[in-house]
Design an enzyme around this catalytic site. Structure first.
Site, PDB file in Angstrom:
ATOM      1  N   THR A 371       1.085  -1.698  -0.047  1.00  0.00           N
ATOM      2  CA  THR A 371      -0.153   0.235  -0.081  1.00  0.00           C
ATOM      3  C   THR A 371       0.865   1.296   0.249  1.00  0.00           C
ATOM      4  OG1 THR A 371      -1.197  -1.023   1.865  1.00  0.00           O
ATOM      5  CG2 THR A 371      -2.001   0.776   1.601  1.00  0.00           C
ATOM      6  N   ASP A 413      -8.820 -10.082   0.869  1.00  0.00           N
ATOM      7  CA  ASP A 413      -9.186  -9.251   1.952  1.00  0.00           C
ATOM      8  C   ASP A 413     -10.685  -9.803   2.511  1.00  0.00           C
ATOM      9  OD1 ASP A 413      -6.547  -8.190   2.286  1.00  0.00           O
ATOM     10  OD2 ASP A 413      -6.896  -5.857   2.010  1.00  0.00           O
ATOM     11  N   SER A 442     -10.904  -3.242   5.178  1.00  0.00           N
ATOM     12  CA  SER A 442      -9.631  -3.113   5.216  1.00  0.00           C
ATOM     13  C   SER A 442      -8.389  -1.950   6.554  1.00  0.00           C
ATOM     14  CB  SER A 442      -9.743  -1.724   4.552  1.00  0.00           C
ATOM     15  OG  SER A 442      -8.145  -1.010   4.442  1.00  0.00           O
ATOM     16  N   SER A 443      -7.382  -2.310   6.670  1.00  0.00           N
ATOM     17  CA  SER A 443      -6.768  -1.617   7.946  1.00  0.00           C
ATOM     18  C   SER A 443      -5.807  -0.487   7.585  1.00  0.00           C
ATOM     19  CB  SER A 443      -5.270  -3.110   7.706  1.00  0.00           C
ATOM     20  OG  SER A 443      -5.779  -4.015   8.248  1.00  0.00           O
ATOM     21  N   GLY A 463       1.390  -1.168   4.958  1.00  0.00           N
ATOM     22  CA  GLY A 463       1.984  -2.450   5.383  1.00  0.00           C
ATOM     23  C   GLY A 463       1.201  -3.811   5.418  1.00  0.00           C
TER      24      GLY A 463
END
Length: 562
Positions: A371, A413, A442-443, A463
């Site tokens: 990302t 994901d 999502s993170s 990350g």
């Protein structure tokens, strides 16, 4: 005779190696910090021409598609957190969506097992891209300069080329020598002579320039309709994908209210679901406030234990509750973000031993990956924190040579096997199962911290799942430990995500004595090379000065201001 060291000397040694190299850039009028200095300069040039933070973000994002192809993208998606000069905050969600033909069991074989890693490899792993729609929506509502002027620098960079760096060249060598099924990578970095463009030479991308020119001329429709959309559909049909022109035409970005928290008088604004980052960040900061973290010595055994236990709890709640809000209207966000919830969580935290991560019980016992991120501020005090992604480095590593960009592999994901949560980290809870037009969890954690209604810290990172924790620790470093932004970015980071039950730590940055003490408390520790590639800006109101820093882990990254 072997040298001997006093305890004080050892302490100074670990204080020194707890930080990587660091440096800051200063500016009075505006700043952009990104994963490539050329893209940062593109953004600053837009600010100098009278553009605002939204304009600079659009130009920077498209420039990163050209200069940072492993993550900068028009084939993926992401999020923007935007603080306006009046102190109001909004967000733009342009996360990828599952295609119309998707289903909860689309990646499984007849035995209910994931088939050929298909949720990560091959075109079934591609979500409907959202970046162009998101940037266009943000610009149409808040931009100042003409759209065409903002996309033009990226068109020129792709057409005329830019100098190949050693960092990009090393990636080119790795990516070119791969599975032939990853078609676009075979020639992606090669010049007319059929050889990889070498450092110091000019790398041109004519196919990408043509695609960007179409977007420059026609805005959103230049990607989601017309010949670009037709080529996407044709490429998908020919290579086993399921995205169609109907998927592209139906895609819409969404403006959403941010999630908001406080920490010791600061206001924290971050991305709401389908990002899990903002909720987890605020939940962990609330726990740190309960712990009075500033009284705990930085990088001590107590510090690492406390931070890891906060991460464990937040990630358990993430797995149980969070997903696309359009498919999960009853997510308990108010409870997860509340100080009362943090107090109950903190009461179950034992400072003498590690908790247990139980895949069968989620958080109840406690009461991807590439990302890129960039941060922007302008002379009027508007601020942008933007994170967008292809998921893995270079995404699915497939794409049409006629279009010149790489597709994401974001479908990975989603929770791939309904109902199956394992100790290895596979999650099977309902909120994040695959469904047509659903956005995967999502993170990404683009974040703006405000002080007295003005941006104080603009921060974010790539990350995968580690994003949440690297942003969390950087915010904590600035707010609780009063670190300047470059030191906060470079300081030692750890990562715990509930499952698997382990602490990742940056090799050579954690004291062996601390590691041993943590193991005696029941923690399992695993070394890794690096966590996060953070891009941050802070603002000193008394000096009216912006300070920017790019993580030294980014070989081509940098801050630019004026």
């Amino acid at each position: 005779m072997k040298p001997t060291f006093t305890t004080l000397q050892i302490a100074f040694l670990f204080l020194f190696i707890s930080f990587k190299s660091f440096s800051q850039t200063y500016a009075e009028n505006g700043m952009v910090v990104s994963d490539h200095v050329i893209a940062s300069q593109v953004g600053v040039d837009i600010l100098k021409k009278g553009g605002n933070a939204i304009d600079a973000a659009v130009a920077t994002a498209f420039a990163l598609e050209v200069t940072h192809p492993e993550a900068g993208n028009i084939g993926g998606g992401g999020f923007i957190v935007f603080m306006k000069s009046d102190g109001n905050v909004t967000t733009f969600d342009f996360r990828e969506k599952a295609p119309l033909a998707a289903s909860p069991t689309m990646f499984l074989d007849e035995n209910g097992k994931i088939k050929d890693n298909s949720n990560h490899q091959g075109l079934l792993a591609v979500g409907v891209p959202g970046t162009v729609a998101g940037l266009y929506q943000a610009h149409q509502k808040y931009g100042k300069l003409p759209w065409a002027d903002l996309v033009k620098p990226a068109v020129e960079l792709a057409k005329k080329g830019f100098t190949m760096s050693w960092g990009l060249y090393n990636a080119a060598v790795r990516m070119t020598d791969r599975d032939p099924s990853e078609d676009i990578m075979q020639n992606y970095f090669k010049g007319k002579d059929g050889k990889i463009v070498k450092p110091g030479e000019t790398w041109k991308q004519p196919a990408l320039a043509k695609t960007l020119k179409e977007i420059q001329k026609h805005g959103r429709n230049g990607f989601y309709k017309g010949w670009v959309a037709q080529e996407i559909e044709d490429y998908m049909k020919a290579n086993g994908g399921i995205i169609t022109k109907a998927d592209l035409e139906k895609y819409e970005a969404v403006e959403r209210e941010p999630v908001k928290g406080t920490f010791n008088g600061y206001e924290i604004y971050s991305m709401p679901p389908p990002s899990s980052g903002g909720v987890a960040l605020i939940e962990m900061m609330n726990l740190m406030e309960q712990a009075n973290i500033a009284k705990v010595e930085f990088n001590s055994t107590a510090y690492v234990h406390l931070v890891a236990e906060a991460m464990r709890r937040a990630f358990a709640d993430r797995a149980e509750h969070l997903g696309d809000p359009d498919f999960n209207p009853d997510m308990p966000l108010d409870r997860l973000l509340s100080k009362e919830f943090a107090k109950k969580r903190f009461e179950t935290l034992d400072m003498t031993k590690a908790s247990i991560s139980d895949p069968a019980q989620f958080g109840h016992p406690y009461g991807g990956d590439n990302t890129t991120h960039f941060s922007v501020v302008d002379k009027d005090g508007n601020a942008i924190s933007m994170t967008y992604t292809l998921e893995n480095s270079y995404g699915v590593k497939m794409g049409s040579d006629k279009l010149g960009f790489i597709f994401n592999n974001e479908m990975g994901d989603f929770n791939p096997v309904p109902g199956e949560t394992t100790a290895t980290g596979q999650i099977g809870s309902n909120p994040n199962l695959v469904a047509p037009e659903k956005r995967m969890l999502s993170s990404m954690t683009p974040t703006i911290v405000a002080k007295d209604g003005k941006p104080y810290l603009v921060i974010g990172s790539p990350g995968g799942r580690t994003i949440i924790n690297t942003v969390f620790q950087t915010v904590l470093n600035v707010l609780a430990y009063d670190m300047r932004v470059d030191r906060a970015i470079e300081a030692m980071k750890i990562h715990h995500q509930w499952l698997p039950d382990r602490i990742l730590y940056e090799r050579n940055l954690l004291s062996p004595d601390t590691r041993e003490a943590l193991e005696k408390m029941g923690h399992t520790l695993t070394p890794t090379t690096n966590l996060g590639v953070l891009m941050g800006i802070t603002y000193d109101a008394s000096k009216k000065l912006y300070t920017g820093a790019a993580d030294s882990s980014s070989e081509d990254g940098g801050a630019r201001g004026y």
